[in-house]
Design a protein around this motif. Structure first.
Motif, PDB file in Angstrom:
ATOM      1  N   LYS A   7       0.840  -1.194   0.000  1.00 38.29           N
ATOM      2  CA  LYS A   7       0.000   0.000   0.000  1.00 38.29           C
ATOM      3  C   LYS A   7       0.872   1.238   0.000  1.00 38.29           C
ATOM      4  N   GLU A   8       0.346   2.313  -0.564  1.00 37.39           N
ATOM      5  CA  GLU A   8       1.092   3.564  -0.625  1.00 37.39           C
ATOM      6  C   GLU A   8       1.345   4.081   0.783  1.00 37.39           C
ATOM      7  N   THR A   9       2.582   4.409   1.082  1.00 42.39           N
ATOM      8  CA  THR A   9       2.950   4.916   2.391  1.00 42.39           C
ATOM      9  C   THR A   9       3.782   6.178   2.251  1.00 42.39           C
ATOM     10  N   ALA A  10       3.703   7.045   3.246  1.00 39.39           N
ATOM     11  CA  ALA A  10       4.464   8.289   3.221  1.00 39.39           C
ATOM     12  C   ALA A  10       5.904   8.022   3.619  1.00 39.39           C
ATOM     13  N   GLY A  11       6.814   8.865   3.162  1.00 30.94           N
ATOM     14  CA  GLY A  11       8.209   8.718   3.509  1.00 30.94           C
ATOM     15  C   GLY A  11       9.112   9.091   2.354  1.00 30.94           C
ATOM     16  N   ILE A  12      10.396   8.891   2.553  1.00 28.71           N
ATOM     17  CA  ILE A  12      11.408   9.191   1.538  1.00 28.71           C
ATOM     18  C   ILE A  12      11.930   7.865   0.996  1.00 28.71           C
ATOM     19  N   TYR A  13      11.871   7.718  -0.330  1.00 27.46           N
ATOM     20  CA  TYR A  13      12.235   6.466  -0.977  1.00 27.46           C
ATOM     21  C   TYR A  13      13.164   6.730  -2.168  1.00 27.46           C
ATOM     22  N   LEU A  14      13.775   5.649  -2.658  1.00 23.18           N
ATOM     23  CA  LEU A  14      14.468   5.664  -3.939  1.00 23.18           C
ATOM     24  C   LEU A  14      13.607   4.879  -4.919  1.00 23.18           C
ATOM     25  N   GLN A  15      13.236   5.521  -6.024  1.00 22.65           N
ATOM     26  CA  GLN A  15      12.447   4.828  -7.042  1.00 22.65           C
ATOM     27  C   GLN A  15      13.391   4.185  -8.039  1.00 22.65           C
ATOM     28  N   LEU A  16      13.304   2.851  -8.137  1.00 20.54           N
ATOM     29  CA  LEU A  16      14.200   2.096  -9.006  1.00 20.54           C
ATOM     30  C   LEU A  16      13.636   1.876 -10.401  1.00 20.54           C
TER      31      LEU A  16
ATOM     32  N   LEU B 211      22.673  -6.174  -5.871  1.00 21.78           N
ATOM     33  CA  LEU B 211      22.973  -5.324  -4.719  1.00 21.78           C
ATOM     34  C   LEU B 211      22.610  -6.062  -3.442  1.00 21.78           C
ATOM     35  N   SER B 212      23.360  -7.113  -3.156  1.00 22.46           N
ATOM     36  CA  SER B 212      23.048  -7.950  -1.998  1.00 22.46           C
ATOM     37  C   SER B 212      23.230  -7.219  -0.672  1.00 22.46           C
ATOM     38  N   TRP B 213      23.910  -6.067  -0.684  1.00 20.54           N
ATOM     39  CA  TRP B 213      24.157  -5.316   0.544  1.00 20.54           C
ATOM     40  C   TRP B 213      22.975  -4.441   0.965  1.00 20.54           C
ATOM     41  N   LEU B 214      21.948  -4.362   0.123  1.00 18.40           N
ATOM     42  CA  LEU B 214      20.798  -3.521   0.468  1.00 18.40           C
ATOM     43  C   LEU B 214      20.126  -4.031   1.739  1.00 18.40           C
ATOM     44  N   LYS B 215      19.822  -3.115   2.647  1.00 16.24           N
ATOM     45  CA  LYS B 215      19.154  -3.479   3.894  1.00 16.24           C
ATOM     46  C   LYS B 215      17.664  -3.182   3.850  1.00 16.24           C
ATOM     47  N   GLN B 216      17.279  -2.125   3.129  1.00 14.26           N
ATOM     48  CA  GLN B 216      15.882  -1.736   3.074  1.00 14.26           C
ATOM     49  C   GLN B 216      15.092  -2.659   2.147  1.00 14.26           C
ATOM     50  N   THR B 217      13.798  -2.678   2.340  1.00 11.40           N
ATOM     51  CA  THR B 217      12.914  -3.493   1.513  1.00 11.40           C
ATOM     52  C   THR B 217      12.646  -2.807   0.181  1.00 11.40           C
ATOM     53  N   ILE B 218      12.586  -3.595  -0.885  1.00  6.09           N
ATOM     54  CA  ILE B 218      12.173  -3.061  -2.181  1.00  6.09           C
ATOM     55  C   ILE B 218      10.689  -3.365  -2.329  1.00  6.09           C
ATOM     56  N   ARG B 219       9.867  -2.334  -2.277  1.00  6.98           N
ATOM     57  CA  ARG B 219       8.418  -2.500  -2.323  1.00  6.98           C
ATOM     58  C   ARG B 219       7.882  -2.284  -3.736  1.00  6.98           C
ATOM     59  N   ILE B 220       6.876  -3.051  -4.080  1.00  5.46           N
ATOM     60  CA  ILE B 220       6.138  -2.805  -5.317  1.00  5.46           C
ATOM     61  C   ILE B 220       4.884  -2.046  -4.950  1.00  5.46           C
ATOM     62  N   GLN B 221       4.774  -0.807  -5.436  1.00  4.93           N
ATOM     63  CA  GLN B 221       3.623   0.030  -5.108  1.00  4.93           C
ATOM     64  C   GLN B 221       2.869   0.392  -6.385  1.00  4.93           C
ATOM     65  N   GLU B 222       1.582   0.238  -6.350  1.00  5.38           N
ATOM     66  CA  GLU B 222       0.749   0.471  -7.522  1.00  5.38           C
ATOM     67  C   GLU B 222       0.075   1.829  -7.451  1.00  5.38           C
TER      68      GLU B 222
END
Length: 305
Positions: free
Chosen positions: A218-227, A247-258
């Motif tokens: 679900k759409e959430t507020a915050g600061i993200y990087l769009q890939l 990029l196996s070192w990534l700690k944050q989740t990659i979310r799919i947002q519609e």
């Protein structure tokens, strides 16, 4: 659609052939058998292959005996040819088989993605004669020629990429081996599409992503990087899997947002823009593209373009 008669033909050149060898020399080089790689080099070891991505042991097949892909009429994949955006750059795949002949740099991908789903939904086999291209139709066929040696092969395009600047095609490990650059990782090549005179109309079928029900956050507020932004859920997940492996070192989740008709990949959230920009620069250093910094989920605030 009524049955059609299919004819296979190579597209005539649309541009000059600067850098190509004379026809006789090229023919002789193309027929030359690639030098075998010693078994000792097939065993996994640091530096043994480009980015150590070669076989994890002795290949399960005789690399020298692998045949070229055999062009045949196939319907276009329903979703793999939709427009998409990766790292702020928009790609519009071709939805018709047309003339394409271009010279540039090719690379290859191997063990890291072996067994994973490709953009087409098929499973990637590093020992098959396949390739990834940003815009050529999926599936389609192309003749790839090593401009230095003159060796030539035919591959089936079933994946998207590469997305790093300066490279125009990613070949399977087997294809790179047959062209003679499995050890070095890159080569100057010419890519010439193979066009079928007629193909069947695309048939709608459930993709692997649709069948598995890819979760969408679900759409959430915050600061993200769009890939990236994709019109297909399956393509979004395929690219997410690719990024996770690179990029196996990534700690944050990659979310799919519609939102609307697009599925966007968002990495984060981050505490502030400085943290987001720091990660974006690190990604840029590895993949040659800088993600977009976005806030409030989808409002673009900063990017590399």
């Amino acid at each position: 659609m009524r049955p059609a008669v299919y004819a296979l033909c190579l597209v005539l050149p649309l541009c000059g052939c600067a850098g190509l060898q004379p026809q006789d020399a090229a023919s002789q080089a193309a027929s030359a058998k690639p030098a075998s790689i010693p078994v000792s080099q097939l065993l996994r070891r640091p530096g043994g292959y480009y980015k150590d991505d070669g076989p994890d042991g002795i290949p399960p097949v005789d690399l020298d005996s692998i045949a070229d892909a055999q062009p045949r009429p196939e319907p276009l994949n329903l979703h793999a040819n939709d427009p998409y955006v990766v790292f702020g750059k928009e790609y519009v795949p071709e939805k018709e088989f047309s003339a394409h002949r271009k010279q540039g740099t090719a690379s290859w991908y191997g063990r890291k993605f072996h067994g994973q789903r490709t953009w087409s939904g098929e499973i990637y086999d590093m020992y098959a004669m396949t390739a990834a291209h940003p815009t050529l139709p999926i599936p389609s066929y192309a003749r790839v020629t090593n401009l230095q040696s003159g060796r030539s092969i035919v591959v089936r395009i079933n994946d998207r990429g590469p997305f790093s600047s300066g490279r125009m095609m990613d070949l399977s490990f087997a294809a790179a081996y047959k062209l003679g650059f499995a050890e070095t990782g890159i080569a100057a090549v010419e890519v010439e599409s193979i066009v079928l005179a007629a193909v069947a109309a695309p048939q709608r079928a459930a993709t692997a992503g649709e069948a598995s029900g890819i979760p969408v956050s679900k759409e959430t507020a915050g600061i993200y990087l769009q890939l990236g932004a994709f019109s297909s859920r399956a393509n979004a997940e395929s690219f997410r899997d690719s990024i996770r492996k690179q990029l196996s070192w990534l700690k944050q989740t990659i979310r799919i947002q519609e939102r609307g008709k697009l599925f966007r990949l968002h990495l984060g959230p981050y505490a502030d823009r400085d943290e987001a920009k720091s990660i974006a620069e690190k990604i840029r250093a590895e993949l040659d593209f800088k993600p977009l910094v976005v806030t409030n989920s989808f409002q673009r605030t900063e990017g590399s373009h």
